[in-house]
Design an enzyme around this catalytic site. Sequence first.
Site, PDB file in Angstrom:
ATOM      1  N   GLY A   1      81.993  13.111  71.557  1.00  0.00           N
ATOM      2  CA  GLY A   1      80.532  13.118  71.717  1.00  0.00           C
ATOM      3  C   GLY A   1      80.137  12.203  72.869  1.00  0.00           C
ATOM      4  O   GLY A   1      79.153  11.464  72.791  1.00  0.00           O
TER       5      GLY A   1
ATOM      6  N   GLN B   1      73.730   9.781  73.637  1.00  0.00           N
ATOM      7  CA  GLN B   1      73.028   8.558  74.045  1.00  0.00           C
ATOM      8  C   GLN B   1      73.984   7.359  74.124  1.00  0.00           C
ATOM      9  O   GLN B   1      73.951   6.587  75.080  1.00  0.00           O
ATOM     10  CB  GLN B   1      71.893   8.277  73.040  1.00  0.00           C
ATOM     11  CG  GLN B   1      70.853   7.319  73.579  1.00  0.00           C
ATOM     12  CD  GLN B   1      69.965   6.725  72.473  1.00  0.00           C
ATOM     13  OE1 GLN B   1      70.178   6.969  71.290  1.00  0.00           O
ATOM     14  NE2 GLN B   1      68.988   5.940  72.871  1.00  0.00           N
TER      15      GLN B   1
ATOM     16  N   TYR C   1      70.435  12.735  56.522  1.00  0.00           N
ATOM     17  CA  TYR C   1      71.171  11.884  57.468  1.00  0.00           C
ATOM     18  C   TYR C   1      71.645  10.615  56.754  1.00  0.00           C
ATOM     19  O   TYR C   1      72.813  10.226  56.848  1.00  0.00           O
ATOM     20  CB  TYR C   1      70.220  11.540  58.607  1.00  0.00           C
ATOM     21  CG  TYR C   1      70.748  10.597  59.664  1.00  0.00           C
ATOM     22  CD1 TYR C   1      71.801  10.962  60.491  1.00  0.00           C
ATOM     23  CD2 TYR C   1      70.142   9.354  59.873  1.00  0.00           C
ATOM     24  CE1 TYR C   1      72.245  10.104  61.497  1.00  0.00           C
ATOM     25  CE2 TYR C   1      70.579   8.502  60.875  1.00  0.00           C
ATOM     26  CZ  TYR C   1      71.626   8.878  61.674  1.00  0.00           C
ATOM     27  OH  TYR C   1      72.064   8.033  62.665  1.00  0.00           O
TER      28      TYR C   1
ATOM     29  N   LYS D   1      75.342   9.211  56.061  1.00  0.00           N
ATOM     30  CA  LYS D   1      75.815   7.918  56.589  1.00  0.00           C
ATOM     31  C   LYS D   1      76.368   7.043  55.466  1.00  0.00           C
ATOM     32  O   LYS D   1      77.391   6.389  55.625  1.00  0.00           O
ATOM     33  CB  LYS D   1      74.681   7.193  57.336  1.00  0.00           C
ATOM     34  CG  LYS D   1      74.367   7.804  58.709  1.00  0.00           C
ATOM     35  CD  LYS D   1      75.568   7.736  59.636  1.00  0.00           C
ATOM     36  CE  LYS D   1      75.327   8.329  61.004  1.00  0.00           C
ATOM     37  NZ  LYS D   1      76.550   8.496  61.798  1.00  0.00           N
TER      38      LYS D   1
HETATM   39  C1  AKB Z   1      67.586   8.146  64.065  1.00  0.00           C
HETATM   40  O1  AKB Z   1      66.397   7.820  64.281  1.00  0.00           O
HETATM   41  O2  AKB Z   1      67.913   9.112  63.376  1.00  0.00           O
HETATM   42  C2  AKB Z   1      68.670   7.280  64.663  1.00  0.00           C
HETATM   43  C3  AKB Z   1      69.114   6.207  63.732  1.00  0.00           C
HETATM   44  C4  AKB Z   1      68.245   5.066  63.434  1.00  0.00           C
HETATM   45  O3  AKB Z   1      70.203   6.283  63.235  1.00  0.00           O
HETATM   46  N1  AKB Z   1      68.221   6.705  65.895  1.00  0.00           N
END
Ligand code: AKB
Length: 317
Positions: free
Chosen positions: A8, A12, A144, A148
Site C-alpha cells: 500500500g 497517505q 473500521y 482495527k
Molecule cells: C480515519 O479517519 O478513518 C483514519 C483514522 C483515524 O484511522 N484517519
Amino acid sequence: MDKILIIGCAGQIGSELVPALRKIYGNDNVIGSDIKTSPMTEELAKGGPFEPLDVLNAARLGEIVTKYRVTQIYHLVAVLSALSEKDPRRAWQINMDSLFNVLELAREKKLSKIFWPSSIGAFGPTTPRIATPQMTVMEPNTVYGISKLAGERWVEYYWNKYSVDTRGIRYPGLISYKTEPGGGTTDYAVDIFFEAIKSGHYKCFLKEDTHLPMMFMDDAITGTIQLMETGNEKLSIRSAYNLNSLSFSPSELYEKIKKRIPHFRIEYKPDFRQGIADSWPASIDDSIARKEWGWKPAYDLDKMVDIMLSEIKKKLA
Ligand code: AKB
C-alpha cells in the site's frame, strides 16, 4: 541487510514512509507495492523497486517476498472509517484477510518484523474520551474500528503464539500534503487546507467543536521508524501503541488558517461522519510509548499549519 516490503505504498502513509526508509536502508532494499499503478507509484518506482500487488492474493505476496528475500513488512492497506461504513463486508474482507495473509507469511517464512497500523478508531463511545489510556474499555461501533480492534488482537496473538515480531501504532488523524487521504473521518483536517487555498471556502462535515487526536505526517513517520528500530526487549505492547500529538476541533483549525488567509470562510454541515467522530477519543495518553521507546512529537499546531499552507500552495501553483 534488511529487505523491507511496503504494502500500500502509494497511500497517505506509504508515499512518505518509502522515501524515508530508502534514505536509511538504501533504495534497493525498500520495495514498494500497491494494487494499481498511479503517478505516485511511478514516482516511487523511480527511486527503487516496485511490484504491483493485490494483498488479498497470498500466492503473489509470497512470490514477492521470495524474489526480494524480504525480511520486514509494513502492511499499510486499509479501508478507512467512513468508506468502511458504506460497504461493511468488503471493508472487513480487505482489512482482515490482507492481515491474515501477511501474518501467515511472516510465520511461515520467519520474517524478522511486521508493522501493522491500528487507529484511534479501535476505541468506542464507552472509552474515556480525554487522555485515553493504552489499556481501557474498547467497544468500537464502526466497521473500521471493529476491524482495527480485531487486528490488534490477532497481531498480538501471532507474537504470543508464533513469536512473529509484530509492532503497531494507533494512529490519530494524519495530516499531510503529499497525498490526500481517502475515506476517513479525520480527512477534513487535510481537505480544509486545499479548499482554503483553492476556493477560500470549506464545507466541513463535522461540527465546529469536535475535538479529535491528530498528528503531522513527519511525526508519524519518525515515530513509526523509531518503533520499528527499538530493541525487542524494550517493547511491552505487541498490539498497537497509543501515540498523542495534537488535539483540535474544526473551529480551532479554521481560526489558525484564517489568521494566515483572512478571507477564508467555513460552514458546518455535519453528516454521518459526525457519529463516527463522536465515538472516538479527543486526546490520547501515550506515556507508555514515551517511556519505552522515546516517542516525542516535534510539530505543534502553528508549525503544522505553516508547513501545510506553504507546501499546498507550491503544489497547486
Ligand atoms: C480515519 O479517519 O478513518 C483514519 C483514522 C483515524 O484511522 N484517519
